[in-house]
Enzyme design. Structure first.
Site, PDB file in Angstrom:
ATOM      1  N   ASN A   8       0.697  -1.184   0.199  1.00 37.92           N
ATOM      2  CA  ASN A   8      -0.060  -0.072   0.177  1.00 37.92           C
ATOM      3  C   ASN A   8       0.878   1.166   0.104  1.00 37.92           C
ATOM      4  O   ASN A   8       0.418   2.540   0.021  1.00 37.92           O
ATOM      5  CB  ASN A   8      -0.807   0.017   1.258  1.00 37.92           C
ATOM      6  CG  ASN A   8      -2.072  -0.915   0.762  1.00 37.92           C
ATOM      7  OD1 ASN A   8      -2.853  -0.776   0.043  1.00 37.92           O
ATOM      8  ND2 ASN A   8      -2.530  -1.732   2.071  1.00 37.92           N
ATOM      9  N   ALA A  10       2.796   4.068  -1.757  1.00 39.39           N
ATOM     10  CA  ALA A  10       2.670   4.456  -3.064  1.00 39.39           C
ATOM     11  C   ALA A  10       4.017   4.886  -3.539  1.00 39.39           C
ATOM     12  O   ALA A  10       4.419   4.862  -4.606  1.00 39.39           O
ATOM     13  CB  ALA A  10       1.918   5.925  -2.747  1.00 39.39           C
ATOM     14  N   LYS A  12       6.962   3.094  -2.687  1.00 38.59           N
ATOM     15  CA  LYS A  12       7.196   1.793  -3.647  1.00 38.59           C
ATOM     16  C   LYS A  12       6.653   1.330  -4.552  1.00 38.59           C
ATOM     17  O   LYS A  12       7.578   1.115  -5.649  1.00 38.59           O
ATOM     18  CB  LYS A  12       7.071   0.754  -2.157  1.00 38.59           C
ATOM     19  CG  LYS A  12       8.450   0.942  -1.160  1.00 38.59           C
ATOM     20  CD  LYS A  12       8.076  -0.060  -0.090  1.00 38.59           C
ATOM     21  CE  LYS A  12       7.561  -1.499   0.016  1.00 38.59           C
ATOM     22  NZ  LYS A  12       7.818  -2.224   1.104  1.00 38.59           N
ATOM     23  N   ASP A  68      10.146  -6.840   1.338  1.00 38.45           N
ATOM     24  CA  ASP A  68      10.620  -6.421   2.545  1.00 38.45           C
ATOM     25  C   ASP A  68      12.015  -6.159   2.579  1.00 38.45           C
ATOM     26  O   ASP A  68      12.750  -6.621   1.985  1.00 38.45           O
ATOM     27  CB  ASP A  68      10.445  -7.543   3.912  1.00 38.45           C
ATOM     28  CG  ASP A  68      10.174  -6.903   5.090  1.00 38.45           C
ATOM     29  OD1 ASP A  68       9.808  -5.654   5.124  1.00 38.45           O
ATOM     30  OD2 ASP A  68      10.578  -7.562   6.180  1.00 38.45           O
ATOM     31  N   PHE A 153      12.410   8.471   0.034  1.00 39.80           N
ATOM     32  CA  PHE A 153      11.475   8.452   1.125  1.00 39.80           C
ATOM     33  C   PHE A 153      12.227   7.625   2.357  1.00 39.80           C
ATOM     34  O   PHE A 153      13.393   7.112   2.034  1.00 39.80           O
ATOM     35  CB  PHE A 153      10.320   7.509   0.737  1.00 39.80           C
ATOM     36  CG  PHE A 153      10.318   6.263   0.227  1.00 39.80           C
ATOM     37  CD1 PHE A 153      10.051   5.336   1.010  1.00 39.80           C
ATOM     38  CD2 PHE A 153      10.588   6.238  -1.017  1.00 39.80           C
ATOM     39  CE1 PHE A 153      10.306   4.007   0.482  1.00 39.80           C
ATOM     40  CE2 PHE A 153      10.888   4.891  -1.769  1.00 39.80           C
ATOM     41  CZ  PHE A 153      10.631   3.827  -0.903  1.00 39.80           C
ATOM     42  N   ARG A 182      16.415  -2.112  -3.753  1.00 40.97           N
ATOM     43  CA  ARG A 182      15.087  -2.559  -4.487  1.00 40.97           C
ATOM     44  C   ARG A 182      15.283  -2.635  -5.791  1.00 40.97           C
ATOM     45  O   ARG A 182      14.841  -3.691  -6.422  1.00 40.97           O
ATOM     46  CB  ARG A 182      14.061  -1.691  -3.808  1.00 40.97           C
ATOM     47  CG  ARG A 182      12.543  -2.084  -4.288  1.00 40.97           C
ATOM     48  CD  ARG A 182      11.420  -1.236  -3.864  1.00 40.97           C
ATOM     49  NE  ARG A 182      11.327  -1.400  -2.474  1.00 40.97           N
ATOM     50  CZ  ARG A 182      11.831  -0.268  -1.511  1.00 40.97           C
ATOM     51  NH1 ARG A 182      12.204   0.670  -1.932  1.00 40.97           N
ATOM     52  NH2 ARG A 182      11.536  -0.591  -0.383  1.00 40.97           N
TER      53      ARG A 182
END
Length: 198
Positions: A8, A10, A12, A68, A153, A182
């Site tokens: 949820n 935004a 990522k 994660d 972020f 990531r």
């Protein structure tokens, strides 16, 4: 190809969409009507990623991937690690998912530490056609003594990747995605998916 990213967040979701490109339509939890807070109760990044992906598969019947990410700081014995997103909550129950509080706590704990080396580690769990797969991405770096930049972020204003003179928050999205934890994990995911789709 349409695939669900079990998040949820935004930031990522946008980051992963940029990395995956136009060959993949990535939808988030809100797009499939999943409004519940998926539990993340495992003691490892791998466990949490699997937990989230399995939840979506079991409750919505859709192939999906979940991630994660942990910030592992050497001088803190690998902390905050699996508690990265909720680090400040460990010490103050009144705080929830507060990036500023997390960074403040981290900088406070490192004030008198000479070793500021750290790494970000992302684990992606993919459930695809009934099979589970894991992909890992690591970005080594250093925790700065103060914040810089306005992009990104989370801990981006205090994390400087190895070999660079700027932190993640001073980089444009494309530059960060090319070297980030990531980004690296997602590239492995993309390569695997493309081979299956050929």
């Amino acid at each position: 190809m349409k695939i669900v990213f079990a998040t949820n967040n935004a930031h990522k979701l946008q980051e992963v969409r940029q990395i995956l490109g136009e060959r993949f339509e990535v939808v988030g939890l809100a797009d499939i009507g999943c409004t519940e807070d998926i539990p993340e109760t495992a003691e490892t990044l791998e466990g949490n990623a699997l937990q989230k992906a399995r939840y979506v598969k079991e409750h919505y019947g859709l192939d999906c991937f979940a991630d994660d990410t942990g910030l592992e700081v050497a001088a803190l014995g690998g902390a905050p690690g699996v508690h990265t997103a909720r680090y400040a909550e460990l010490f103050d129950n009144g705080i929830t998912h507060d990036s500023d509080a997390n960074m403040n706590l981290l900088l406070q704990k490192l004030e008198k530490k000479a070793d500021r080396s750290a790494r970000f580690r992302t684990v992606i769990s993919l459930i695809y056609k009934g099979e589970e797969h894991l992909f890992e991405g690591i970005c080594e770096g250093t925790i700065l003594s103060e914040r810089h930049g306005t992009e990104g972020f989370g801990y981006d204003p205090v994390f400087q990747p190895k070999g660079y003179d700027r932190c993640f928050a001073q980089m444009k999205a494309e530059e960060k995605n090319a070297i980030s934890h990531r980004g690296r994990a997602t590239q492995k995911l993309v390569e695997w998916l493309r081979k299956r789709e050929e």
